[in-house]
Design a protein around this motif. Structure first.
Motif, short mmCIF file in Angstrom:
data_model
loop_
_atom_site.label_atom_id
_atom_site.label_comp_id
_atom_site.label_asym_id
_atom_site.label_seq_id
_atom_site.Cartn_x
_atom_site.Cartn_y
_atom_site.Cartn_z
N ARG A 1 0.82 -1.21 0.00
CA ARG A 1 0.00 0.00 0.00
C ARG A 1 0.85 1.26 0.00
N ASP A 2 1.99 1.21 0.71
CA ASP A 2 2.83 2.40 0.83
C ASP A 2 4.30 1.99 0.82
N PRO A 3 4.97 2.04 -0.35
CA PRO A 3 6.37 1.65 -0.42
C PRO A 3 7.28 2.48 0.49
N GLY B 1 17.67 -4.50 -0.14
CA GLY B 1 17.59 -5.00 -1.50
C GLY B 1 16.45 -4.36 -2.27
N SER B 2 15.30 -4.24 -1.62
CA SER B 2 14.15 -3.61 -2.25
C SER B 2 14.41 -2.14 -2.54
N MET B 3 15.01 -1.44 -1.59
CA MET B 3 15.27 -0.01 -1.77
C MET B 3 16.26 0.24 -2.90
N VAL B 4 17.33 -0.56 -2.93
CA VAL B 4 18.33 -0.38 -3.99
C VAL B 4 17.72 -0.70 -5.35
N ALA B 5 16.90 -1.74 -5.42
CA ALA B 5 16.26 -2.09 -6.69
C ALA B 5 15.34 -0.97 -7.16
N ASN B 6 14.58 -0.38 -6.25
CA ASN B 6 13.66 0.69 -6.62
C ASN B 6 14.37 1.99 -6.97
N ALA C 1 18.31 7.91 4.90
CA ALA C 1 17.97 7.25 3.64
C ALA C 1 16.47 7.20 3.44
N GLY C 2 15.73 6.98 4.53
CA GLY C 2 14.28 6.87 4.43
C GLY C 2 13.63 8.15 3.95
N ARG C 3 14.14 9.29 4.39
CA ARG C 3 13.58 10.57 3.94
C ARG C 3 13.78 10.74 2.44
N LEU C 4 14.96 10.39 1.97
CA LEU C 4 15.25 10.51 0.54
C LEU C 4 14.43 9.50 -0.26
N TYR C 5 14.30 8.30 0.28
CA TYR C 5 13.55 7.25 -0.41
C TYR C 5 12.08 7.63 -0.52
N SER C 6 11.51 8.15 0.55
CA SER C 6 10.10 8.56 0.52
C SER C 6 9.87 9.63 -0.52
N ALA C 7 10.79 10.58 -0.61
CA ALA C 7 10.65 11.65 -1.61
C ALA C 7 10.71 11.08 -3.02
N GLU C 8 11.62 10.12 -3.24
CA GLU C 8 11.74 9.52 -4.57
C GLU C 8 10.49 8.72 -4.93
#
Length: 210
Positions: free
Chosen positions: A75-77, A126-131, A191-198
């Motif tokens: 629901r929310d990556p 692994g999921s974060m790097v792939a995305n 990393a999470g802040r940057l990932y959420s923005a992406e």
């Protein structure tokens, strides 16, 4: 290639978070048999079998945490790094409880609990790097992540803990295991802040295309 693999802070932070967390896994794979023989009076063969059981718990936890992350991220990556932070903080607390306690049943239960969650970060990273990398270089980015696991965690864990054990004592050296987990959590916060923005940007782009 280097720009795609390291050019954005998100990726080095994710590599670091995943690698430093596995410092604990590498350490315990080597030093659990010594702990069992020296402080629990186990014969060497019994200590080896007991270590294998604990490492199996780690493998089961790795898969189970991966399943949990997949289900919750549908629901929310953007929740993915938050789960990683949870795994890191929980494992830090359990390791602290284990190694600031004297050898005994409570210590073994806490070590087992920590091993169930400590490697849960592997699925997250692994999921974060792939995305965060193009599909065309997924094999390379996964290889870089695996290299980080080894260079930052699995290899230096036994070396640093062995040196501390020689200088002080094994039980003293193991008291430092919460620290890598806390460093992993701290890296994943950024990393999470940057990932959420992406992820939000990607979702917005998909909506506009549709």
């Amino acid at each position: 290639m280097a720009r795609l693999l390291f050019g954005r802070p998100l990726l080095p932070l994710t590599y670091f978070a995943g690698g430093i967390q596995l410092f604990c896994t590498g350490t315990l794979a080597v030093f659990l048999p010594i702990l069992f023989t020296r402080h629990y009076g186990m014969a060497l063969d019994v200590a080896g079998r007991s270590t294998a059981i604990f490492l199996m718990l780690c493998a089961i936890g790795m898969v189970s945490c991966g399943v949990l992350v997949d289900r919750m991220a549908r629901r929310d990556p953007a929740i993915t790094p938050k789960l990683s932070i949870g795994f890191s903080l929980l494992s830090a607390a359990l390791f602290a409880g284990a190694f600031f306690s004297p050898p005994g049943q409570l210590q073994l239960v806490l070590i087992g609990g920590a091993l169930l969650v400590v490697a849960g970060i592997t699925g997250v990273t692994g999921s974060m790097v792939a995305n965060a990398t193009p599909r065309e270089i997924h094999s390379t980015s996964m290889a870089v992540l695996a290299l980080a696991y080894n260079l930052l965690g699995l290899a230096p864990g036994p070396i640093v803990t062995g040196w501390l054990s020689d200088q002080y004592d094994l039980l003293v050296a193991l008291k430092f295991l919460p620290l890598p987990c806390l460093l992993s959590a701290a890296a994943m916060v950024f990393a999470g802040r940057l990932y959420s923005a992406e992820m939000k940007a990607k979702n917005s782009a998909k909506v506009e295309m549709n």
